[in-house]
Design a protein around this motif. Structure first.
Motif, PDB file in Angstrom:
ATOM      1  N   TRP A  64       0.816  -1.219   0.000  1.00  0.00           N
ATOM      2  CA  TRP A  64       0.000   0.000   0.000  1.00  0.00           C
ATOM      3  C   TRP A  64       0.847   1.266   0.000  1.00  0.00           C
ATOM      4  N   ASP A  68      -0.466   5.077  -0.393  1.00  0.00           N
ATOM      5  CA  ASP A  68      -0.378   6.012   0.735  1.00  0.00           C
ATOM      6  C   ASP A  68       0.282   7.316   0.299  1.00  0.00           C
ATOM      7  N   SER A 143       3.418   2.861  11.331  1.00  0.00           N
ATOM      8  CA  SER A 143       3.732   3.001   9.908  1.00  0.00           C
ATOM      9  C   SER A 143       5.171   2.584   9.652  1.00  0.00           C
TER      10      SER A 143
ATOM     11  N   GLU B  11      -4.185   0.126  12.180  1.00  0.00           N
ATOM     12  CA  GLU B  11      -4.462  -1.256  11.792  1.00  0.00           C
ATOM     13  C   GLU B  11      -5.747  -1.753  12.455  1.00  0.00           C
ATOM     14  N   ASP B  34      -7.498   8.458   7.046  1.00  0.00           N
ATOM     15  CA  ASP B  34      -6.587   7.321   7.067  1.00  0.00           C
ATOM     16  C   ASP B  34      -7.269   6.085   7.653  1.00  0.00           C
ATOM     17  N   ARG B  38      -7.822   2.575   5.672  1.00  0.00           N
ATOM     18  CA  ARG B  38      -7.348   1.284   6.184  1.00  0.00           C
ATOM     19  C   ARG B  38      -8.493   0.321   6.460  1.00  0.00           C
TER      20      ARG B  38
END
Ligand SMILES: [Zn+2]
Lengths: 167, 195
Positions: A64, A68, A143, B11, B34, B38
């Protein structure tokens, strides 16, 4: 009242997926008990299996990452014009103020109250900002962890057995 | 505020209710976006890959969907159905692409072989899977039937969610799914009904 075959057939998927209202389950069930055509069709549908392919490509390290990065750029592009577009308000001393005395007095009282409140809100706001900053740290850590390269595996697609069915 | 306290890591986005993400958006819209990304991107990518059968196209489409989400004024509205909207936009982009590809293919039929080979180079996502009977059969169906079968049996959406994605009544979801499954039986085993 007896249900017509067409009405029953249109409800078979919902029956098998357990998405049919209890009252309708009863009606459809009663029809199927006495209609071999609909019963046969239901059995064939019940035997259908839908296999979920496993996309090994999703496990590729940093799969990803490019998205991103692109979305980060898009977010910046999307925010920048919005900031420019908002017209700057005139300075406070240029704004016209025409208020009757009573309203002005109320306004002054309100200002005093607001000053008191502002102190409390300021404290709350800085707490909130500290929280967001802390969470951003967690996000950054995650991250960084996620972007740590893993051993590269060849990209291939495998079928997962047993099949995952609708029932 | 309550939403933030529950935040562990992006996550964990999948377990976050939309309402909490919308509350977070008031404080930090970038972080909230974000979370949305996700939460949904892997399933949207699968959905796009099932329809386009091209992993690069699917990737680009999902990216485009999220860029559109950023620009969508109503996206953080309380009553806005984010998941339905994301699937609807993804489906539309995918089916447009497939339609354009088919149209291009029809033009290519009339021209020499070299360009024909270029069209064949569209990378298939499921090289092994493509032969998988059910998906291959679903692929032959009408866009309406194909889409609803994918939404239900591959993307795991509930009937209510499918009704939102397709903007149809619940009864239509039921009848369309039943007809699609019946059609699938015919496609996969044409002689079975007489047996
Ligand atoms: Zn019947």
């Amino acid at each position: 009242m007896r249900m017509h075959c067409d009405a029953v057939v249109d409800r078979l998927a919902a029956l098998l997926d357990e998405e049919l209202a209890p009252g309708e389950v009863e009606l459809v069930g009663r029809h199927i008990e006495t209609c071999p055509d609909c019963a046969g069709l239901m059995d064939r549908m019940a035997a259908q299996r839908f296999s979920q392919p496993e996309l090994v490509v999703l496990e590729r390290p940093d799969f990803w990452g490019p998205m991103d990065a692109a979305l980060d750029r898009a977010w910046a592009d999307h925010e920048a014009p919005a900031l420019q577009a908002a017209p700057a308000p005139p300075p406070w001393y240029r704004r016209e103020l025409r208020l009757p005395a009573g309203v002005a007095l109320l306004y002054a009282a309100g200002m005093l109250l607001a000053l008191g409140l502002a102190g409390a809100l300021w404290q709350e706001a800085s707490d909130a900002h500290a929280q967001v900053a802390e969470l951003q740290g967690v996000v950054d850590d995650q991250s960084a962890l996620a972007s740590t390269p893993l051993p590269v595996e060849p990209v291939s697609f495998v079928s997962r057995a047993p099949y995952r069915g609708s029932l | 505020m309550a939403a933030q306290l529950k935040l562990v890591a992006p996550e964990a986005a999948a377990s976050w209710p939309d309402e909490d993400i919308k509350v977070l958006a008031g404080e930090n819209p970038r972080l909230a976006m974000d979370m949305v990304i996700r939460k949904h991107r892997e399933r949207l990518f699968r959905h796009a890959a099932y329809i386009t059968k091209d992993q690069q196209e699917a990737y680009d489409i999902v990216q485009e969907v999220f860029i559109r989400a950023m620009r969508e004024q109503r996206f953080w509205d309380l009553e806005f159905r984010q998941k339905a909207w994301l699937y609807r936009v993804t489906s539309n982009l995918c089916f447009n692409l497939v339609r354009d590809r088919r149209r291009r293919g029809q033009i290519l039929e009339t021209v020499p072989h070299k360009e024909h080979a270029d069209a064949d180079q569209l990378r298939m996502v499921f090289e092994g899977e493509q032969r998988a009977e059910v998906l291959a059969a679903i692929d032959q169906m009408t866009p309406d039937h194909k889409e609803i079968l994918l939404l239900r049996y591959y993307d795991d959406l509930s009937y209510a969610e499918i009704a939102e994605v397709l903007d149809v009544a619940l009864g239509t979801v039921m009848s369309r799914l039943s007809r699609a499954r019946r059609r699938l039986l015919d496609v996969m085993d044409p002689g079975a009904e007489q047996a």
